[in-house]
Design a protein around this motif. Structure first.
Motif, PDB file in Angstrom:
ATOM      1  N   ASN A  50       0.816  -1.204   0.000  1.00  0.00           N
ATOM      2  CA  ASN A  50       0.000   0.000   0.000  1.00  0.00           C
ATOM      3  C   ASN A  50       0.855   1.261   0.000  1.00  0.00           C
ATOM      4  O   ASN A  50       2.020   1.234   0.393  1.00  0.00           O
ATOM      5  CB  ASN A  50      -0.906   0.051   1.241  1.00  0.00           C
ATOM      6  N   ASP A  51       0.247   2.333  -0.401  1.00  0.00           N
ATOM      7  CA  ASP A  51       0.798   3.670  -0.207  1.00  0.00           C
ATOM      8  C   ASP A  51      -0.099   4.382   0.792  1.00  0.00           C
ATOM      9  O   ASP A  51      -1.325   4.238   0.760  1.00  0.00           O
ATOM     10  CB  ASP A  51       0.792   4.483  -1.512  1.00  0.00           C
ATOM     11  N   LEU A  52       0.524   5.118   1.690  1.00  0.00           N
ATOM     12  CA  LEU A  52      -0.209   5.978   2.606  1.00  0.00           C
ATOM     13  C   LEU A  52      -0.030   7.404   2.108  1.00  0.00           C
ATOM     14  O   LEU A  52       1.084   7.821   1.793  1.00  0.00           O
ATOM     15  CB  LEU A  52       0.317   5.845   4.026  1.00  0.00           C
ATOM     16  N   ILE A  53      -1.120   8.121   2.027  1.00  0.00           N
ATOM     17  CA  ILE A  53      -1.069   9.515   1.574  1.00  0.00           C
ATOM     18  C   ILE A  53      -1.488  10.367   2.762  1.00  0.00           C
ATOM     19  O   ILE A  53      -2.643  10.333   3.198  1.00  0.00           O
ATOM     20  CB  ILE A  53      -1.988   9.743   0.368  1.00  0.00           C
ATOM     21  N   TYR A  54      -0.524  11.105   3.289  1.00  0.00           N
ATOM     22  CA  TYR A  54      -0.723  11.883   4.506  1.00  0.00           C
ATOM     23  C   TYR A  54      -1.240  13.287   4.204  1.00  0.00           C
ATOM     24  O   TYR A  54      -0.663  14.008   3.390  1.00  0.00           O
ATOM     25  CB  TYR A  54       0.587  11.987   5.292  1.00  0.00           C
ATOM     26  N   PHE A 104     -11.957  10.899  11.804  1.00  0.00           N
ATOM     27  CA  PHE A 104     -10.921  11.919  11.648  1.00  0.00           C
ATOM     28  C   PHE A 104      -9.595  11.304  11.195  1.00  0.00           C
ATOM     29  O   PHE A 104      -8.614  11.290  11.933  1.00  0.00           O
ATOM     30  CB  PHE A 104     -10.710  12.699  12.945  1.00  0.00           C
ATOM     31  N   PRO A 105      -9.555  10.762   9.972  1.00  0.00           N
ATOM     32  CA  PRO A 105      -8.298  10.175   9.485  1.00  0.00           C
ATOM     33  C   PRO A 105      -7.282  11.284   9.189  1.00  0.00           C
ATOM     34  O   PRO A 105      -7.644  12.447   9.051  1.00  0.00           O
ATOM     35  CB  PRO A 105      -8.722   9.488   8.188  1.00  0.00           C
ATOM     36  N   PHE A 106      -6.025  10.919   9.123  1.00  0.00           N
ATOM     37  CA  PHE A 106      -5.024  11.879   8.673  1.00  0.00           C
ATOM     38  C   PHE A 106      -4.261  11.359   7.459  1.00  0.00           C
ATOM     39  O   PHE A 106      -3.370  12.006   6.956  1.00  0.00           O
ATOM     40  CB  PHE A 106      -4.077  12.298   9.805  1.00  0.00           C
ATOM     41  N   PHE A 107      -4.665  10.176   6.965  1.00  0.00           N
ATOM     42  CA  PHE A 107      -4.070   9.649   5.740  1.00  0.00           C
ATOM     43  C   PHE A 107      -5.073   8.768   5.020  1.00  0.00           C
ATOM     44  O   PHE A 107      -6.050   8.311   5.603  1.00  0.00           O
ATOM     45  CB  PHE A 107      -2.770   8.883   6.022  1.00  0.00           C
ATOM     46  N   LEU A 108      -4.802   8.549   3.737  1.00  0.00           N
ATOM     47  CA  LEU A 108      -5.542   7.591   2.916  1.00  0.00           C
ATOM     48  C   LEU A 108      -4.655   6.391   2.686  1.00  0.00           C
ATOM     49  O   LEU A 108      -3.434   6.528   2.553  1.00  0.00           O
ATOM     50  CB  LEU A 108      -5.875   8.180   1.544  1.00  0.00           C
ATOM     51  N   THR A 109      -5.247   5.213   2.597  1.00  0.00           N
ATOM     52  CA  THR A 109      -4.519   4.010   2.216  1.00  0.00           C
ATOM     53  C   THR A 109      -4.999   3.602   0.833  1.00  0.00           C
ATOM     54  O   THR A 109      -6.199   3.441   0.613  1.00  0.00           O
ATOM     55  CB  THR A 109      -4.780   2.873   3.217  1.00  0.00           C
ATOM     56  N   VAL A 110      -4.051   3.477  -0.096  1.00  0.00           N
ATOM     57  CA  VAL A 110      -4.372   3.094  -1.471  1.00  0.00           C
ATOM     58  C   VAL A 110      -3.393   2.009  -1.910  1.00  0.00           C
ATOM     59  O   VAL A 110      -2.296   1.893  -1.346  1.00  0.00           O
ATOM     60  CB  VAL A 110      -4.292   4.307  -2.436  1.00  0.00           C
ATOM     61  N   PRO A 111      -3.743   1.187  -2.904  1.00  0.00           N
ATOM     62  CA  PRO A 111      -2.784   0.193  -3.400  1.00  0.00           C
ATOM     63  C   PRO A 111      -1.496   0.874  -3.901  1.00  0.00           C
ATOM     64  O   PRO A 111      -1.538   1.961  -4.480  1.00  0.00           O
ATOM     65  CB  PRO A 111      -3.530  -0.483  -4.552  1.00  0.00           C
TER      66      PRO A 111
END
Length: 142
Positions: A50-54, A104-111
């Motif tokens: 995964n990639d995390l997008i902060y 209240f997330p602070f990042f997205l998780t994407v492939p």
């Protein structure tokens, strides 16, 4: 001739940088910070598959914003990214009190490698809007 050269230099010099607002919790203050951050507003990090997008930088300067929308790759920025309210009653109104809690997330998780850029649309409390593009290649963290 020297006077002409000096006159050309003075008239073609870039304009002075914008003076920072004194209150960074207003729409003007938030817009100033966001414009300063520009495409570096988000960070990307690889975590296995995964990639995390902060969104941390953006969330840290959310006071003065009404909403934050995003779009992945070439999608228009229409997806709402939830943000905590601005806590103006406190000395540090931009503090994140509920970061990572449900809602209240602070990042997205994407492939991994599936998102190469994100377009961010910030709507400010005064009705103004700004868009920024954050590219994975320029904002990848170790």
């Amino acid at each position: 001739m020297k006077r002409l050269a000096l006159a050309l230099i003075l008239t073609t010099a870039p304009a002075a940088a914008q003076t920072p607002p004194t209150d960074l919790t207003t729409p003007e203050g938030a817009a100033y910070i966001h414009a300063t951050l520009g495409g570096a507003m988000l960070s990307f990090q690889n975590q296995g598959d995964n990639d995390l997008i902060y969104f941390t930088n953006l969330l840290a300067w959310r006071c003065g914003t009404a909403s934050i929308l995003y779009g992945l790759n070439d999608d228009p920025p229409t997806t709402l990214f939830p943000a905590e309210p601005c806590y103006r009653e406190f000395r540090e109104p931009n503090v994140l009190q509920h970061v990572g809690e449900p809602g209240f997330p602070f990042f997205l998780t994407v492939p991994k490698d599936s998102v190469q850029k994100i377009t961010i649309r910030v709507l400010y409390e005064d009705g103004k809007m700004a868009e920024f593009v954050s590219e994975r290649a320029k904002n990848l963290m170790p």
